[in-house]
Enzyme design. Structure first.
Site, PDB file in Angstrom:
ATOM      1  N   ASP A  52       9.012  14.947  51.230  1.00  0.00           N
ATOM      2  CA  ASP A  52       8.175  15.757  50.595  1.00  0.00           C
ATOM      3  C   ASP A  52       6.943  15.137  50.067  1.00  0.00           C
ATOM      4  O   ASP A  52       6.769  14.063  50.162  1.00  0.00           O
ATOM      5  CB  ASP A  52       8.975  16.520  49.290  1.00  0.00           C
ATOM      6  CG  ASP A  52      10.136  17.219  49.681  1.00  0.00           C
ATOM      7  OD1 ASP A  52      10.231  17.668  50.760  1.00  0.00           O
ATOM      8  OD2 ASP A  52      10.935  17.278  48.877  1.00  0.00           O
ATOM      9  N   TYR A 110      18.168   6.842  49.734  1.00  0.00           N
ATOM     10  CA  TYR A 110      16.969   7.160  48.957  1.00  0.00           C
ATOM     11  C   TYR A 110      17.285   6.257  47.801  1.00  0.00           C
ATOM     12  O   TYR A 110      18.331   6.157  47.163  1.00  0.00           O
ATOM     13  CB  TYR A 110      16.756   8.219  48.852  1.00  0.00           C
ATOM     14  CG  TYR A 110      16.103   9.337  49.730  1.00  0.00           C
ATOM     15  CD1 TYR A 110      14.723   9.674  49.601  1.00  0.00           C
ATOM     16  CD2 TYR A 110      16.820   9.965  50.759  1.00  0.00           C
ATOM     17  CE1 TYR A 110      14.257  10.302  50.654  1.00  0.00           C
ATOM     18  CE2 TYR A 110      16.168  10.752  51.742  1.00  0.00           C
ATOM     19  CZ  TYR A 110      15.102  10.888  51.696  1.00  0.00           C
ATOM     20  OH  TYR A 110      14.421  11.470  52.565  1.00  0.00           O
TER      21      TYR A 110
END
Length: 244
Positions: A52, A110
């Site tokens: 994002d 992540y």
């Protein structure tokens, strides 16, 4: 046809994410433009997945095909000389012709970085959240275990997402502390849009409100984004690595 795999790092602060978007500056766009300057030919750069706007990467991967063989070491040097300072190609390697950066990925990992104290050197890459140092790490890990395994993560996906399949398999999820930081790590076969930041924010909210794992299970079962907590700021999130 030769197939080349790239390992990429980038500071996502000034980009609207990885994927090319009309009238917006993205990481994928910058890399494609630089590759095409060198090769003087259009390429299709396939990323392992989208990140994002504002999200960083330590180990994003991508691939493209080209009809000729070239020296990968020289290509890395040339490519990095054309790219802005906030994008770096760490490695280029020849892979099999049918390799696909997205579909062949087995696991993505992540990390989310929280800073405990204010520092100008932490500002772009962590979320300053002093209360987190008072939260029991054991509690955060106990709550997080709710999300291990194959689950429907509709409640942690952006409400406007057009992705129909919301099932992901989380293989690892942990919290730990290092000096001025608390670090959240999560690995899964795939991630939904906004999922990591929504998960971390919801786990924190649950711990701060003295709620238990049952409340998190209830959020999962409701399959409603409004049930979960707010997503954390993008600047603390990094795509750490992709496993094939």
């Amino acid at each position: 046809m030769y197939n080349y795999k790239l390992t990429i790092q980038y500071d996502g602060t000034d980009y609207f994410g990885w994927q090319i978007q009309k009238n917006k500056i993205t990481v994928q766009q910058k890399i494609i433009e630089a590759i095409e300057v060198i090769l003087k030919e259009k390429v299709n750069l396939i990323g392992s997945g989208r990140t994002d706007a504002g999200v960083h990467a330590l180990g994003q991967t991508a691939n493209f095909r080209y009809p000729d063989e070239f020296d990968t070491n020289k290509f890395v040097y040339s490519l990095n000389s054309l790219l802005p300072n906030d994008i770096a190609i760490k490695k280029i390697e020849r892979v099999t012709e049918n390799f696909h950066a997205r579909y062949d990925a087995k696991e993505r990992k992540y990390i989310y970085l929280f800073s405990h104290t204010k520092s100008p050197f932490y500002l772009r890459y962590s979320y300053l959240y002093p209360p987190i140092r008072n939260i029991d790490i054991k509690l955060l890990n106990e709550l997080s275990a709710t999300f291990l395994g194959k689950k429907d993560f509709t409640s942690f996906c952006r409400a406007k997402s057009t992705v129909k399949n919301k099932i992901c398999e989380v293989t690892e999820i942990n919290w730990f502390r290092r000096s001025d930081f608390t670090i959240f790590t999560i690995s899964a076969d795939r991630f939904l849009h906004g999922m990591v930041r929504a998960l971390a924010g919801t786990i924190l909210k649950t711990a701060l409100n003295d709620k238990n794992a049952e409340s998190l299970q209830k959020i999962l079962d409701e399959k409603d984004r409004k049930s979960a907590g707010e997503a954390l700021p993008a600047k603390g999130l990094f795509l750490y690595k992709v496993r094939y």
